[in-house]
Scaffold this motif. Structure first.
Motif, PDB file in Angstrom:
ATOM      1  N   GLU A   1      33.212  39.166  44.075  1.00 29.69           N
ATOM      2  CA  GLU A   1      33.379  39.148  42.627  1.00 29.69           C
ATOM      3  C   GLU A   1      33.432  37.713  42.100  1.00 29.69           C
ATOM      4  N   THR A   2      33.497  37.590  40.775  1.00 28.99           N
ATOM      5  CA  THR A   2      33.542  36.277  40.136  1.00 28.99           C
ATOM      6  C   THR A   2      34.890  35.596  40.385  1.00 28.99           C
ATOM      7  N   LYS A   3      34.930  34.310  40.127  1.00 26.92           N
ATOM      8  CA  LYS A   3      36.155  33.537  40.335  1.00 26.92           C
ATOM      9  C   LYS A   3      37.312  34.100  39.523  1.00 26.92           C
ATOM     10  N   GLU A   4      37.041  34.522  38.280  1.00 25.43           N
ATOM     11  CA  GLU A   4      38.098  35.040  37.406  1.00 25.43           C
ATOM     12  C   GLU A   4      38.783  36.260  38.009  1.00 25.43           C
ATOM     13  N   VAL A   5      38.019  37.072  38.724  1.00 25.37           N
ATOM     14  CA  VAL A   5      38.575  38.274  39.341  1.00 25.37           C
ATOM     15  C   VAL A   5      39.300  37.931  40.641  1.00 25.37           C
ATOM     16  N   ARG A   6      38.724  37.044  41.423  1.00 19.82           N
ATOM     17  CA  ARG A   6      39.330  36.694  42.722  1.00 19.82           C
ATOM     18  C   ARG A   6      40.621  35.891  42.572  1.00 19.82           C
ATOM     19  N   GLU A   7      40.694  35.079  41.528  1.00 16.90           N
ATOM     20  CA  GLU A   7      41.755  34.081  41.401  1.00 16.90           C
ATOM     21  C   GLU A   7      43.183  34.633  41.490  1.00 16.90           C
ATOM     22  N   PRO A   8      43.553  35.682  40.751  1.00 15.03           N
ATOM     23  CA  PRO A   8      44.940  36.148  40.835  1.00 15.03           C
ATOM     24  C   PRO A   8      45.324  36.651  42.227  1.00 15.03           C
ATOM     25  N   PHE A   9      44.377  37.202  42.954  1.00 12.45           N
ATOM     26  CA  PHE A   9      44.646  37.671  44.309  1.00 12.45           C
ATOM     27  C   PHE A   9      44.827  36.501  45.267  1.00 12.45           C
ATOM     28  N   ALA A  10      44.012  35.470  45.084  1.00 14.03           N
ATOM     29  CA  ALA A  10      44.149  34.278  45.920  1.00 14.03           C
ATOM     30  C   ALA A  10      45.492  33.598  45.668  1.00 14.03           C
ATOM     31  N   LYS A  11      45.895  33.516  44.386  1.00 17.16           N
ATOM     32  CA  LYS A  11      47.188  32.904  44.058  1.00 17.16           C
ATOM     33  C   LYS A  11      48.353  33.693  44.636  1.00 17.16           C
ATOM     34  N   ALA A  12      48.188  35.016  44.728  1.00 15.59           N
ATOM     35  CA  ALA A  12      49.235  35.871  45.291  1.00 15.59           C
ATOM     36  C   ALA A  12      49.157  35.911  46.818  1.00 15.59           C
ATOM     37  N   GLN A  13      48.210  35.142  47.368  1.00 15.70           N
ATOM     38  CA  GLN A  13      48.010  35.043  48.821  1.00 15.70           C
ATOM     39  C   GLN A  13      47.700  36.395  49.452  1.00 15.70           C
ATOM     40  N   LEU A  14      46.947  37.209  48.721  1.00 10.82           N
ATOM     41  CA  LEU A  14      46.454  38.466  49.268  1.00 10.82           C
ATOM     42  C   LEU A  14      45.106  38.214  49.938  1.00 10.82           C
ATOM     43  N   ASP A  15      44.875  38.875  51.048  1.00 12.40           N
ATOM     44  CA  ASP A  15      43.639  38.695  51.799  1.00 12.40           C
ATOM     45  C   ASP A  15      42.472  39.313  51.019  1.00 12.40           C
ATOM     46  N   LEU A  16      41.567  38.486  50.525  1.00 13.35           N
ATOM     47  CA  LEU A  16      40.448  38.988  49.727  1.00 13.35           C
ATOM     48  C   LEU A  16      39.560  39.928  50.530  1.00 13.35           C
ATOM     49  N   ASP A  17      39.489  39.714  51.833  1.00 11.88           N
ATOM     50  CA  ASP A  17      38.644  40.553  52.682  1.00 11.88           C
ATOM     51  C   ASP A  17      39.215  41.951  52.880  1.00 11.88           C
ATOM     52  N   SER A  18      40.422  42.198  52.384  1.00 14.70           N
ATOM     53  CA  SER A  18      41.044  43.512  52.565  1.00 14.70           C
ATOM     54  C   SER A  18      40.958  44.382  51.310  1.00 14.70           C
ATOM     55  N   VAL A  19      40.318  43.846  50.247  1.00 11.29           N
ATOM     56  CA  VAL A  19      40.324  44.533  48.948  1.00 11.29           C
ATOM     57  C   VAL A  19      38.905  44.837  48.490  1.00 11.29           C
ATOM     58  N   PHE A  20      38.702  46.059  48.018  1.00 10.18           N
ATOM     59  CA  PHE A  20      37.433  46.459  47.411  1.00 10.18           C
ATOM     60  C   PHE A  20      37.681  46.624  45.918  1.00 10.18           C
TER      61      PHE A  20
ATOM     62  N   ILE B   1      42.264  36.472  32.859  1.00 11.55           N
ATOM     63  CA  ILE B   1      41.918  36.260  31.454  1.00 11.55           C
ATOM     64  C   ILE B   1      40.393  36.236  31.337  1.00 11.55           C
ATOM     65  N   PHE B   2      39.873  37.126  30.509  1.00 13.65           N
ATOM     66  CA  PHE B   2      38.448  37.174  30.223  1.00 13.65           C
ATOM     67  C   PHE B   2      38.245  36.943  28.741  1.00 13.65           C
ATOM     68  N   GLU B   3      37.064  36.480  28.381  1.00 11.78           N
ATOM     69  CA  GLU B   3      36.764  36.239  26.972  1.00 11.78           C
ATOM     70  C   GLU B   3      35.539  37.027  26.550  1.00 11.78           C
ATOM     71  N   TRP B   4      35.637  37.664  25.386  1.00 13.89           N
ATOM     72  CA  TRP B   4      34.486  38.302  24.758  1.00 13.89           C
ATOM     73  C   TRP B   4      34.779  38.444  23.264  1.00 13.89           C
ATOM     74  N   PRO B   5      33.747  38.583  22.439  1.00 17.47           N
ATOM     75  CA  PRO B   5      33.978  38.797  21.006  1.00 17.47           C
ATOM     76  C   PRO B   5      34.357  40.249  20.743  1.00 17.47           C
ATOM     77  N   ASP B   6      35.388  40.457  19.921  1.00 15.01           N
ATOM     78  CA  ASP B   6      35.749  41.807  19.513  1.00 15.01           C
ATOM     79  C   ASP B   6      34.693  42.354  18.550  1.00 15.01           C
TER      80      ASP B   6
ATOM     81  N   SER C   1      43.804  39.469  28.054  1.00 11.45           N
ATOM     82  CA  SER C   1      44.516  39.640  29.321  1.00 11.45           C
ATOM     83  C   SER C   1      44.111  40.969  29.956  1.00 11.45           C
ATOM     84  N   MET C   2      43.839  40.939  31.266  1.00  5.95           N
ATOM     85  CA  MET C   2      43.487  42.143  32.013  1.00  5.95           C
ATOM     86  C   MET C   2      44.463  42.265  33.189  1.00  5.95           C
ATOM     87  N   THR C   3      45.056  43.425  33.361  1.00 10.55           N
ATOM     88  CA  THR C   3      46.013  43.665  34.431  1.00 10.55           C
ATOM     89  C   THR C   3      45.390  44.571  35.493  1.00 10.55           C
ATOM     90  N   TYR C   4      45.712  44.291  36.760  1.00 14.19           N
ATOM     91  CA  TYR C   4      45.113  45.027  37.877  1.00 14.19           C
ATOM     92  C   TYR C   4      45.969  46.204  38.316  1.00 14.19           C
TER      93      TYR C   4
END
Length: 199
Positions: A81-100, A176-181, A191-194
């Motif tokens: 996935e994109t950096k924006e999606v991966r980032e919160p998991f990396a910061k939480a030190q979750l193994d990215l290879d374990s998540v779909f 955090i993602f950006e788009w026009p309403d 803000s997007m929560t997982y």
């Protein structure tokens, strides 16, 4: 109305590129409604969807009524996935290879209530489990306040459905993602929560 008249198409990896235009158009149409209020463009959609075409393990299930795509759902390994999606998991030190990661799960209004939402989760979870590698599946949802001026009076969030599917909201994992309403031209941060589930 049942589902016997519908056609289900599965595509993997680079095959997904063949339906970019239909998928992008459907995403714009469905996400224009609350809570996303997404004022999208097809050019942006096609650029975004390249992420899936580049991922060998990406999966798409599309629903057609005749020649029209009326529903679709996607997923891919979190590490693709994109950096924006991966980032919160990396910061939480979750193994990215374990998540779909599960992308959109979208249906035109006339095709809701037929059990297709459950089928979307069943198919994606089965796809993720087929690799015998991933421990978790996840998706994210936009955060909107209950008093948002565009919230319809009869709006019902999908939280109950997701909880029944075994997903739990993780308030520590946010992007955090950006788009026009809708009706706007400038993008603003959202803000997007997982939500996560153990496979």
């Amino acid at each position: 109305m049942g589902t016997d008249h519908l056609t289900f198409i599965r595509k993997n990896g680079s095959q997904i590129e063949s339906v970019f235009e239909s998928l992008g158009t459907l995403r714009i149409q469905v996400f224009r409604d609350f809570p996303y209020l997404y004022e999208g463009s097809l050019d942006y959609e096609i650029a975004y969807l390249q992420t899936y075409a580049k991922s060998e393990r990406a999966f798409l299930l599309a629903v057609y009524d005749g020649s029209e795509m009326v529903g679709a759902t996607t997923c891919l390994p979190l590490k693709d996935e994109t950096k924006e999606v991966r980032e919160p998991f990396a910061k939480a030190q979750l193994d990215l290879d374990s998540v779909f990661y599960f992308g959109e799960s979208i249906l035109l209004p006339g095709y809701r209530g037929l059990g297709l939402g459950h089928r979307f989760f069943d198919e994606r979870e089965a796809h993720a489990a087929s690799f015998n590698q991933y421990q978790y599946t996840c998706f994210c949802a936009v955060d909107r306040p209950d008093n948002h001026p565009s919230r319809p009076d009869d709006y019902r969030p999908n939280d109950v459905f997701w909880l029944k599917r075994g997903y739990k909201k993780n308030e520590t994992l946010k992007s955090i993602f950006e788009w026009p309403d809708s009706g706007e031209t400038d993008s603003t941060p959202k803000s997007m929560t997982y939500w996560m589930k153990t496979l």
